[in-house]
Design a protein around this motif. Structure first.
Motif, PDB file in Angstrom:
ATOM      1  N   ASP A 105       1.050  -8.550  -5.648  1.00  0.00           N
ATOM      2  CA  ASP A 105       2.371  -7.857  -6.274  1.00  0.00           C
ATOM      3  C   ASP A 105       2.077  -6.706  -6.477  1.00  0.00           C
ATOM      4  N   LEU A 106       1.067  -5.868  -5.576  1.00  0.00           N
ATOM      5  CA  LEU A 106       1.021  -4.482  -5.847  1.00  0.00           C
ATOM      6  C   LEU A 106       1.002  -3.792  -4.276  1.00  0.00           C
ATOM      7  N   ILE A 107       1.236  -2.624  -4.176  1.00  0.00           N
ATOM      8  CA  ILE A 107       1.318  -1.906  -2.879  1.00  0.00           C
ATOM      9  C   ILE A 107       0.435  -0.295  -3.268  1.00  0.00           C
ATOM     10  N   GLU A 108      -0.110  -0.265  -2.163  1.00  0.00           N
ATOM     11  CA  GLU A 108      -0.775   1.136  -2.034  1.00  0.00           C
ATOM     12  C   GLU A 108      -0.057   2.215  -1.654  1.00  0.00           C
ATOM     13  N   VAL A 109       0.390   3.069  -2.252  1.00  0.00           N
ATOM     14  CA  VAL A 109       1.101   4.323  -1.952  1.00  0.00           C
ATOM     15  C   VAL A 109       0.337   5.471  -1.578  1.00  0.00           C
ATOM     16  N   ARG A 110       0.214   5.792  -0.184  1.00  0.00           N
ATOM     17  CA  ARG A 110      -0.568   6.955   0.015  1.00  0.00           C
ATOM     18  C   ARG A 110       0.081   8.362   0.378  1.00  0.00           C
ATOM     19  N   ILE A 111       0.039   9.140  -0.523  1.00  0.00           N
ATOM     20  CA  ILE A 111       0.715  10.407  -0.259  1.00  0.00           C
ATOM     21  C   ILE A 111      -0.110  11.805   0.061  1.00  0.00           C
ATOM     22  N   CYS A 130      11.172   7.820 -12.810  1.00  0.00           N
ATOM     23  CA  CYS A 130      11.886   6.636 -12.194  1.00  0.00           C
ATOM     24  C   CYS A 130      11.246   5.427 -12.641  1.00  0.00           C
ATOM     25  N   ASP A 131      10.486   5.389 -13.824  1.00  0.00           N
ATOM     26  CA  ASP A 131      10.155   4.318 -14.399  1.00  0.00           C
ATOM     27  C   ASP A 131       9.082   3.474 -13.697  1.00  0.00           C
ATOM     28  N   VAL A 132       8.418   3.931 -12.714  1.00  0.00           N
ATOM     29  CA  VAL A 132       7.363   3.183 -12.100  1.00  0.00           C
ATOM     30  C   VAL A 132       6.171   3.465 -12.632  1.00  0.00           C
ATOM     31  N   ASN A 133       5.500   2.194 -13.071  1.00  0.00           N
ATOM     32  CA  ASN A 133       3.942   2.422 -13.606  1.00  0.00           C
ATOM     33  C   ASN A 133       3.051   2.380 -12.599  1.00  0.00           C
ATOM     34  N   VAL A 134       2.121   3.302 -12.640  1.00  0.00           N
ATOM     35  CA  VAL A 134       0.897   3.744 -11.686  1.00  0.00           C
ATOM     36  C   VAL A 134      -0.048   2.744 -12.486  1.00  0.00           C
ATOM     37  N   ALA A 135      -0.458   1.563 -11.373  1.00  0.00           N
ATOM     38  CA  ALA A 135      -1.712   0.783 -11.802  1.00  0.00           C
ATOM     39  C   ALA A 135      -2.831   1.083 -11.636  1.00  0.00           C
ATOM     40  N   ASP A 136      -3.019   2.225 -10.527  1.00  0.00           N
ATOM     41  CA  ASP A 136      -4.518   2.613 -10.214  1.00  0.00           C
ATOM     42  C   ASP A 136      -4.100   3.800  -9.687  1.00  0.00           C
ATOM     43  N   ILE A 137      -5.168   5.032  -9.698  1.00  0.00           N
ATOM     44  CA  ILE A 137      -4.889   6.217  -8.970  1.00  0.00           C
ATOM     45  C   ILE A 137      -6.176   6.732  -8.600  1.00  0.00           C
ATOM     46  N   GLU A 138      -6.053   7.320  -7.360  1.00  0.00           N
ATOM     47  CA  GLU A 138      -7.360   7.922  -6.466  1.00  0.00           C
ATOM     48  C   GLU A 138      -6.887   9.061  -5.851  1.00  0.00           C
ATOM     49  N   VAL A 139      -7.818   9.991  -5.763  1.00  0.00           N
ATOM     50  CA  VAL A 139      -7.544  11.173  -4.973  1.00  0.00           C
ATOM     51  C   VAL A 139      -8.755  11.256  -3.834  1.00  0.00           C
ATOM     52  N   ALA A 140      -8.060  11.232  -2.683  1.00  0.00           N
ATOM     53  CA  ALA A 140      -9.150  11.367  -1.555  1.00  0.00           C
ATOM     54  C   ALA A 140      -8.874  12.626  -0.940  1.00  0.00           C
ATOM     55  N   HIS A 141     -10.030  13.426  -1.155  1.00  0.00           N
ATOM     56  CA  HIS A 141     -10.141  14.870  -0.745  1.00  0.00           C
ATOM     57  C   HIS A 141     -10.650  14.904   0.699  1.00  0.00           C
ATOM     58  N   SER A 142     -10.009  15.988   1.200  1.00  0.00           N
ATOM     59  CA  SER A 142     -10.330  16.243   2.637  1.00  0.00           C
ATOM     60  C   SER A 142     -11.491  17.315   2.592  1.00  0.00           C
ATOM     61  N   LEU A 150      -3.302  11.443  -2.226  1.00  0.00           N
ATOM     62  CA  LEU A 150      -2.855  11.006  -3.479  1.00  0.00           C
ATOM     63  C   LEU A 150      -2.878   9.298  -3.326  1.00  0.00           C
ATOM     64  N   VAL A 151      -3.895   8.519  -3.831  1.00  0.00           N
ATOM     65  CA  VAL A 151      -3.600   7.089  -3.580  1.00  0.00           C
ATOM     66  C   VAL A 151      -3.017   6.662  -4.850  1.00  0.00           C
ATOM     67  N   LEU A 152      -1.982   5.809  -4.941  1.00  0.00           N
ATOM     68  CA  LEU A 152      -1.195   5.456  -6.187  1.00  0.00           C
ATOM     69  C   LEU A 152      -1.039   3.927  -5.834  1.00  0.00           C
ATOM     70  N   VAL A 153      -1.262   3.033  -6.956  1.00  0.00           N
ATOM     71  CA  VAL A 153      -1.226   1.431  -6.749  1.00  0.00           C
ATOM     72  C   VAL A 153      -0.103   1.292  -7.528  1.00  0.00           C
ATOM     73  N   VAL A 154       0.881   0.742  -7.052  1.00  0.00           N
ATOM     74  CA  VAL A 154       2.333   0.383  -7.973  1.00  0.00           C
ATOM     75  C   VAL A 154       2.785  -1.077  -7.650  1.00  0.00           C
ATOM     76  N   ALA A 155       3.428  -1.655  -8.570  1.00  0.00           N
ATOM     77  CA  ALA A 155       3.905  -2.890  -8.439  1.00  0.00           C
ATOM     78  C   ALA A 155       5.108  -3.043  -7.183  1.00  0.00           C
ATOM     79  N   ARG A 156       4.952  -3.922  -6.348  1.00  0.00           N
ATOM     80  CA  ARG A 156       5.813  -4.034  -5.152  1.00  0.00           C
ATOM     81  C   ARG A 156       7.199  -4.075  -5.410  1.00  0.00           C
ATOM     82  N   ALA A 157       7.406  -4.625  -6.779  1.00  0.00           N
ATOM     83  CA  ALA A 157       8.970  -4.456  -7.092  1.00  0.00           C
ATOM     84  C   ALA A 157       9.578  -3.099  -7.256  1.00  0.00           C
ATOM     85  N   LEU A 178      -2.351  -4.583  -0.497  1.00  0.00           N
ATOM     86  CA  LEU A 178      -3.791  -4.701  -0.961  1.00  0.00           C
ATOM     87  C   LEU A 178      -4.281  -6.095  -0.551  1.00  0.00           C
ATOM     88  N   ALA A 179      -3.490  -6.981  -0.595  1.00  0.00           N
ATOM     89  CA  ALA A 179      -3.957  -8.345  -0.250  1.00  0.00           C
ATOM     90  C   ALA A 179      -3.661  -8.683   1.312  1.00  0.00           C
TER      91      ALA A 179
END
Length: 179
Positions: A105-111, A130-142, A150-157, A178-179
């Motif tokens: 039910d989740l998708i990782e969005v990489r920005i 835009c009423d999107v809940n961020v379920a998880d967050i991570e910052v991958a530094h170069s 910026l890696v955000l996990v949001v609901a597929r919907a 994710l799955a």
């Protein structure tokens, strides 16, 4: 057990930093995430460890065995063993209970983002707007250049709406299952 593991890893890094002072300043997000609980008050853990001594020692023995197994896999360049171990860990981590019961039910969005103040806030505010809940967050530094991801996990919907908003603001997000 997690606190003791984080504390041990942090002490190891601190000992190593004596020889290489900038080491801890360059610690990546994963290291910081893994050792976050080591910053807790030590006094809290005295009674917890004392009251649960037998169980903790038993799990520490199992953990030591697991570390020995990992050491052997790495020392022997056992690629298939390492893939198996990391895959098991990934499956187990992905299946930890959360408010989203199903990882599918989740998708990782990489920005990709420039490394400058306000970037994370801007993107998370876009999500909120835009009423999107961020379920998880991570910052991958170069380690090279002034950019990160910026890696955000949001609901597929919610992901298509979020991607459209991000693209409209000039970001170039990608997604990963994710799955």
């Amino acid at each position: 057990m997690p606190h003791l593991t984080a504390a041990s890893l942090m002490c190891l890094a601190d000992d190593r930093a004596l020889d290489d002072a900038p080491l801890l300043r360059l610690a990546a997000g994963g290291f910081r995430d893994m050792t976050r609980i080591a910053a807790g008050q030590p006094e809290i853990w005295l009674d917890i460890c004392n009251e649960n001594r037998d169980a903790i020692v038993s799990v520490l023995d199992e953990f030591a065995d697991r570390i020995d197994q990992i050491r052997s896999i790495v020392a022997n360049s056992d690629r298939s063993g390492l893939v198996e171990l990391l895959s098991q860990a990934r499956r187990a981590r992905t299946n930890l209970p959360s408010r989203y019961v199903r990882p599918q039910d989740l998708i990782e969005v990489r920005i990709p983002i420039p490394d400058r103040k306000g970037q994370i806030a801007s993107i998370t505010m876009l999500a909120a707007d835009c009423d999107v809940n961020v379920a998880d967050i991570e910052v991958a530094h170069s380690t090279e250049g002034a950019q990160g991801v910026l890696v955000l996990v949001v609901a597929r919907a919610e992901v298509q709406r979020f991607l459209a908003i991000l693209a409209g603001q000039g970001y170039r997000p990608t997604t990963r299952e994710l799955a």
